[in-house]
Design a protein around this motif. Structure first.
Motif, mmCIF file in Angstrom:
data_model
loop_
_atom_site.group_PDB
_atom_site.id
_atom_site.type_symbol
_atom_site.label_atom_id
_atom_site.label_comp_id
_atom_site.label_asym_id
_atom_site.label_seq_id
_atom_site.Cartn_x
_atom_site.Cartn_y
_atom_site.Cartn_z
ATOM 1 N N MET A 1 32.540 25.463 89.940
ATOM 2 C CA MET A 1 33.213 26.885 89.558
ATOM 3 C C MET A 1 35.185 26.720 90.409
ATOM 4 O O MET A 1 34.916 27.492 91.392
ATOM 5 N N LEU A 2 35.999 27.084 89.747
ATOM 6 C CA LEU A 2 37.869 26.902 90.589
ATOM 7 C C LEU A 2 37.785 28.548 90.368
ATOM 8 O O LEU A 2 37.970 28.898 91.214
ATOM 9 N N ILE A 3 37.614 29.280 88.731
ATOM 10 C CA ILE A 3 38.368 30.858 88.136
ATOM 11 C C ILE A 3 37.326 31.257 87.522
ATOM 12 O O ILE A 3 37.113 29.774 86.398
ATOM 13 N N ALA A 4 36.452 32.915 87.630
ATOM 14 C CA ALA A 4 36.292 32.945 86.826
ATOM 15 C C ALA A 4 36.986 34.201 86.167
ATOM 16 O O ALA A 4 37.226 35.426 87.117
ATOM 17 N N GLY A 5 36.827 34.249 85.375
ATOM 18 C CA GLY A 5 38.326 35.215 84.925
ATOM 19 C C GLY A 5 37.634 36.265 84.397
ATOM 20 O O GLY A 5 36.137 36.104 83.944
ATOM 21 N N GLU A 6 37.889 37.492 83.667
ATOM 22 C CA GLU A 6 36.963 38.829 82.683
ATOM 23 C C GLU A 6 37.140 38.243 81.518
ATOM 24 O O GLU A 6 38.179 37.768 81.333
ATOM 25 N N PRO A 7 35.900 38.994 81.311
ATOM 26 C CA PRO A 7 35.963 39.127 79.947
ATOM 27 C C PRO A 7 37.390 39.034 78.795
ATOM 28 O O PRO A 7 37.513 41.027 79.199
ATOM 29 N N ARG A 8 37.330 38.685 77.683
ATOM 30 C CA ARG A 8 38.870 39.586 77.601
ATOM 31 C C ARG A 8 38.638 38.520 75.762
ATOM 32 O O ARG A 8 37.591 37.994 74.963
ATOM 33 N N ARG A 9 39.320 39.829 74.456
ATOM 34 C CA ARG A 9 39.261 39.724 73.547
ATOM 35 C C ARG A 9 40.118 38.494 73.075
ATOM 36 O O ARG A 9 40.972 38.679 73.404
ATOM 37 N N LEU A 10 39.837 38.133 71.677
ATOM 38 C CA LEU A 10 40.237 36.820 71.736
ATOM 39 C C LEU A 10 39.565 36.580 70.370
ATOM 40 O O LEU A 10 38.447 37.175 70.066
ATOM 41 N N GLY A 11 40.715 35.412 69.329
ATOM 42 C CA GLY A 11 40.112 35.324 68.295
ATOM 43 C C GLY A 11 40.671 35.706 67.269
ATOM 44 O O GLY A 11 41.445 36.627 67.421
ATOM 45 N N VAL A 12 40.626 34.979 66.023
ATOM 46 C CA VAL A 12 41.143 35.899 64.894
ATOM 47 C C VAL A 12 39.651 36.258 64.009
ATOM 48 O O VAL A 12 38.684 36.601 64.084
ATOM 49 N N PRO A 13 39.970 37.271 62.688
ATOM 50 C CA PRO A 13 38.777 37.501 61.948
ATOM 51 C C PRO A 13 38.146 36.384 61.233
ATOM 52 O O PRO A 13 38.573 35.173 61.118
ATOM 53 N N SER A 14 36.970 36.791 61.295
ATOM 54 C CA SER A 14 35.831 35.120 61.023
ATOM 55 C C SER A 14 36.504 34.100 60.171
ATOM 56 O O SER A 14 36.435 33.276 59.601
ATOM 57 N N SER A 15 36.709 35.209 58.877
ATOM 58 C CA SER A 15 37.303 34.431 58.047
ATOM 59 C C SER A 15 38.491 33.401 57.674
ATOM 60 O O SER A 15 38.767 32.287 56.751
ATOM 61 N N GLU A 16 39.413 33.721 58.932
ATOM 62 C CA GLU A 16 39.770 32.452 59.031
ATOM 63 C C GLU A 16 40.051 31.518 60.403
ATOM 64 O O GLU A 16 41.268 30.907 60.802
ATOM 65 N N ALA A 17 38.742 32.113 60.819
ATOM 66 C CA ALA A 17 38.187 30.780 61.833
ATOM 67 C C ALA A 17 38.329 29.678 61.560
ATOM 68 O O ALA A 17 37.410 29.704 60.578
ATOM 69 N N ARG A 18 38.958 28.635 62.480
ATOM 70 C CA ARG A 18 37.909 27.536 61.773
ATOM 71 C C ARG A 18 37.053 27.305 62.020
ATOM 72 O O ARG A 18 35.697 26.002 62.122
ATOM 73 N N LEU A 19 36.638 27.855 63.964
ATOM 74 C CA LEU A 19 34.929 27.453 64.050
ATOM 75 C C LEU A 19 34.402 28.935 64.018
ATOM 76 O O LEU A 19 35.206 29.761 63.664
ATOM 77 N N ARG A 20 33.117 28.543 64.265
ATOM 78 C CA ARG A 20 32.522 30.894 63.967
ATOM 79 C C ARG A 20 30.938 29.395 63.933
ATOM 80 O O ARG A 20 30.436 29.044 63.749
ATOM 81 N N PHE A 21 31.099 31.264 64.589
ATOM 82 C CA PHE A 21 29.169 30.606 65.126
ATOM 83 C C PHE A 21 28.490 31.975 63.804
ATOM 84 O O PHE A 21 29.163 32.964 63.490
ATOM 85 N N GLU A 22 26.837 30.591 62.553
ATOM 86 C CA GLU A 22 26.855 31.735 61.396
ATOM 87 C C GLU A 22 25.667 30.891 61.497
ATOM 88 O O GLU A 22 24.491 30.873 62.352
ATOM 89 N N GLU A 23 24.658 32.186 60.434
ATOM 90 C CA GLU A 23 22.806 31.852 60.603
ATOM 91 C C GLU A 23 22.840 30.975 58.715
ATOM 92 O O GLU A 23 23.945 30.993 58.120
ATOM 93 N N GLY A 24 22.355 29.536 58.949
ATOM 94 C CA GLY A 24 22.664 29.592 57.529
ATOM 95 C C GLY A 24 21.713 30.044 56.919
ATOM 96 O O GLY A 24 21.159 30.843 56.955
ATOM 97 N N PRO A 25 21.301 29.302 55.632
ATOM 98 C CA PRO A 25 20.479 30.045 54.763
ATOM 99 C C PRO A 25 18.641 30.066 55.543
ATOM 100 O O PRO A 25 18.597 29.339 56.122
ATOM 101 N N ARG A 26 18.240 30.704 54.570
ATOM 102 C CA ARG A 26 16.374 31.441 54.519
ATOM 103 C C ARG A 26 15.812 31.543 53.744
ATOM 104 O O ARG A 26 16.368 31.034 53.070
ATOM 105 N N ARG A 27 14.867 30.223 54.519
ATOM 106 C CA ARG A 27 13.790 29.601 53.481
ATOM 107 C C ARG A 27 13.003 30.622 52.920
ATOM 108 O O ARG A 27 12.518 31.398 53.711
ATOM 109 N N ALA A 28 12.385 30.337 52.294
ATOM 110 C CA ALA A 28 11.617 31.183 51.935
ATOM 111 C C ALA A 28 10.249 31.439 52.589
ATOM 112 O O ALA A 28 10.124 30.357 53.601
ATOM 113 N N GLY A 29 9.652 33.261 52.968
ATOM 114 C CA GLY A 29 9.372 33.504 54.318
ATOM 115 C C GLY A 29 9.599 33.327 55.750
ATOM 116 O O GLY A 29 8.474 32.730 56.659
#
Length: 275
Positions: A1-29
């Motif tokens: 570890m060289l440097i650990a910064g404090e958490p900060r708010r980053l990013g753009v609205p999800s609809s505009e982001a090229r990379l997203r964390f998502e949940e896939g389709p739910r299967r029956a049951g």
């Protein structure tokens, strides 16, 4: 570890982001869909399942077909960062979904690993704890080569593993660029790669005969920029810097785990297989 910064708010609205964390389709049951990392609207990686009792996982899917390298920061990343660069954070933040991220500037020594070969986590440590997949009768397969960088004990009942997962396999890299970075690294340069990262804690619900039963902490860096640098560092045995944007709330972990991570990452590296 060289440097650990404090958490900060980053990013753009999800609809505009090229990379997203998502949940896939739910299967029956099913109570939940797969945990996914999507690139440009297409599933790029399947991640560890929500329950935390299934094993650690990063599995490349068909949507992982490109890297993310914003204009205007390449020259800075080609050199040695000595601090968390706000300009670099904002540039990569424009690609990510809005959220809280902790910047970590790490020094790594990557080793390239191929599934099923020597050093593969999925056919080694994971099988020792979870066993062979009951349906396929085989170890899990990440569907990509990847890099291992660091591991250390958490305590007597848990172990920490770190991975760098390329968005595209090293075979897609341009040979001339890899050779150029290898030459720079050989001359003492320490360039910087960039990743968005998650921390997952996973452990089987019960011991059903595992040869090595313990909790696995997995810090997974999904590589955004620096694929040629990473391969060059692995091939030459030279160190590299990694600017990790640790996504708070997107892993199977809590805030206290993230704070503990900072101490774990400063411990002495343990040789593989010495758990």
């Amino acid at each position: 570890m060289l440097i650990a910064g404090e958490p900060r708010r980053l990013g753009v609205p999800s609809s505009e982001a090229r990379l997203r964390f998502e949940e896939g389709p739910r299967r029956a049951g099913a109570g939940a869909g797969l945990r996914l990392l999507a690139l440009d609207g297409e599933p790029a990686f399947e991640r560890s399942f929500w329950c935390g009792t299934c094993g650690l996982l990063f599995r490349r899917l068909e949507g992982a077909q490109g890297t993310l390298s914003p204009e205007g920061v390449r020259d800075r990343l080609a050199g040695h960062l000595t601090d968390v660069d706000d300009g670099v954070l904002q540039a990569f933040g424009s690609l990510l979904p809005e959220g809280d991220y902790r910047p970590l500037l790490l020094r790594i020594e990557p080793s390239l690993v191929f599934p099923g070969k020597e050093g593969d986590y999925f056919s080694g440590e994971k099988v020792a704890t979870w066993g062979i997949d009951g349906f396929w009768g085989l170890p899990d397969h990440p569907c990509t080569p990847y890099f291992r960088t660091f591991e250390t004990p958490v305590d007597n009942e848990a172990h920490f593993y770190e991975f760098v997962v390329p968005m595209v396999p090293p075979s897609w890299n341009e040979r001339e660029r890899v050779a150029d970075y290898a030459e720079r690294l050989g001359g003492g340069a320490v360039p910087t790669a960039v990743a968005v990262s998650t921390l997952d804690r996973c452990m089987p619900a019960m011991n059903t005969g595992a040869t090595d039963y313990y909790e696995h902490w997995g810090l997974t860096h999904f590589l955004l920029d620096g694929h040629h640098k990473m391969e060059a560092a692995a091939s030459t045995g030279r160190p590299l810097q990694l600017l990790s944007l640790l996504a708070i709330g997107e892993g199977l972990s809590e805030d206290d785990d993230h704070r503990r991570l900072l101490g774990l990452r400063t411990q002495q590296r343990q040789e593989r297989g010495a758990r």
